[in-house]
Write a protein that holds these residues in place. Structure first.
Motif, short mmCIF file in Angstrom:
data_model
loop_
_atom_site.label_atom_id
_atom_site.label_comp_id
_atom_site.label_asym_id
_atom_site.label_seq_id
_atom_site.Cartn_x
_atom_site.Cartn_y
_atom_site.Cartn_z
N VAL A 1 -23.28 65.96 2.96
CA VAL A 1 -22.37 65.04 2.27
C VAL A 1 -21.75 64.06 3.27
N LEU A 2 -21.30 64.57 4.41
CA LEU A 2 -20.70 63.69 5.42
C LEU A 2 -21.70 62.65 5.91
N ALA A 3 -22.93 63.07 6.18
CA ALA A 3 -23.95 62.15 6.70
C ALA A 3 -24.29 61.09 5.66
N LYS A 4 -24.46 61.51 4.43
CA LYS A 4 -24.78 60.56 3.36
C LYS A 4 -23.65 59.55 3.19
N ASN A 5 -22.43 60.03 3.15
CA ASN A 5 -21.28 59.13 2.99
C ASN A 5 -21.15 58.18 4.18
N LYS A 6 -21.35 58.70 5.38
CA LYS A 6 -21.27 57.86 6.58
C LYS A 6 -22.33 56.76 6.53
N ALA A 7 -23.54 57.11 6.12
CA ALA A 7 -24.62 56.13 6.03
C ALA A 7 -24.31 55.08 4.97
N PHE A 8 -23.85 55.52 3.80
CA PHE A 8 -23.55 54.57 2.73
C PHE A 8 -22.38 53.66 3.11
N ASN A 9 -21.38 54.21 3.77
CA ASN A 9 -20.26 53.38 4.23
C ASN A 9 -20.73 52.34 5.24
N TYR A 10 -21.62 52.75 6.11
CA TYR A 10 -22.17 51.81 7.08
C TYR A 10 -22.92 50.68 6.36
N LEU A 11 -23.73 51.06 5.37
CA LEU A 11 -24.49 50.05 4.63
C LEU A 11 -23.56 49.11 3.85
N LYS A 12 -22.51 49.66 3.28
CA LYS A 12 -21.55 48.81 2.57
C LYS A 12 -20.89 47.83 3.54
N GLN B 1 -22.53 61.26 15.89
CA GLN B 1 -21.52 61.63 16.87
C GLN B 1 -20.11 61.51 16.28
N GLU B 2 -19.86 60.46 15.51
CA GLU B 2 -18.56 60.30 14.85
C GLU B 2 -18.27 61.48 13.93
N ILE B 3 -19.29 61.93 13.20
CA ILE B 3 -19.10 63.07 12.30
C ILE B 3 -18.71 64.31 13.08
N LEU B 4 -19.40 64.57 14.18
CA LEU B 4 -19.12 65.77 14.96
C LEU B 4 -17.77 65.69 15.67
N ILE B 5 -17.40 64.51 16.12
CA ILE B 5 -16.07 64.33 16.74
C ILE B 5 -14.98 64.54 15.69
N SER B 6 -15.20 63.98 14.51
CA SER B 6 -14.23 64.13 13.43
C SER B 6 -14.08 65.61 13.03
N LEU B 7 -15.20 66.33 13.04
CA LEU B 7 -15.16 67.76 12.73
C LEU B 7 -14.25 68.47 13.75
N TRP B 8 -14.44 68.16 15.03
CA TRP B 8 -13.64 68.80 16.07
C TRP B 8 -12.16 68.43 15.92
#
Length: 191
Positions: free
Chosen positions: A72-83, A47-54
């Motif tokens: 790329v956005l999903a992978k980066n979002k997941a990795f940032n969450y894990l970090k 949802q954050e990705i789609l809101i950011s897109l808008w």
């Protein structure tokens, strides 16, 4: 997505955006969940990705390839969450539960192209192979490939030698190569 639709999104057309959300939200959830193994958080991140897109739609290029863009956005979002979570490792039992949830989310995908059917079959085969691994090999594989931990970090976390970690990873990869008839890009990416 067609160039004309991208232009309409950039202009703020809510109908095109709604269609984009309907198509991509389940896919983003599945992709993010494959990294973090928590479907509720995966939904939030999607949802954050789609809101950011808008919110940043005017920065989109007219020739944006959404497959690559969202991947790329999903992978980066997941990795940032894990970090951010400092690699809080889930239990193997939680991992197995999450695999079931991934399967349920995959059913939300409407598109049954030949590519998606092959991908689903490969994912299912891969998940079955993961489940059939001995518990030590399974845990080391998850720490190595899903959480990107280094061999020495895995060894320290589990109280084993680096050579033991290397042995299990080598053994697991050989097992996957031997048991996968079709070695798709998905499997190559994960391994």
């Amino acid at each position: 997505m067609k160039r004309s639709e991208i232009i309409l999104i950039k202009q703020g057309d809510p109908n095109i955006y709604k269609r984009l959300v309907k198509e991509w939200f389940p896919k983003l959830c599945i992709l993010i969940n494959s990294y973090i193994f928590n479907i509720e958080i995966a939904r939030d991140l999607a949802q954050e990705i789609l809101i950011s897109l808008w919110e940043n739609r005017n920065k989109l290029k007219d020739d944006t390839a959404f497959d690559k863009y969202f991947y790329v956005l999903a992978k980066n979002k997941a990795f940032n969450y894990l970090k951010q979570k400092r690699y809080d490792i889930i239990d193997i039992e939680d991992y197995e539960t999450e695999l079931i949830k991934i399967n349920l989310m995959e059913q939300l995908l409407e598109k049954d192209t030949l590519e998606s059917i092959i991908m689903k079959e490969n994912i299912q085969k891969f998940q079955t192979l993961i489940q059939s691994l001995p518990s030590n090999s399974k845990e080391i594989f998850i720490l190595s490939r899903k959480y990107n931990l280094k061999n020495k970090d895995i060894a320290a976390r589990l109280g084993v030698s680096v050579k033991t970690v290397e042995y299990h990873i080598t053994k697991t990869l050989a097992f996957f190569r031997k048991n996968m008839e079709v070695f798709s890009c998905f499997i190559i990416f994960i391994i």
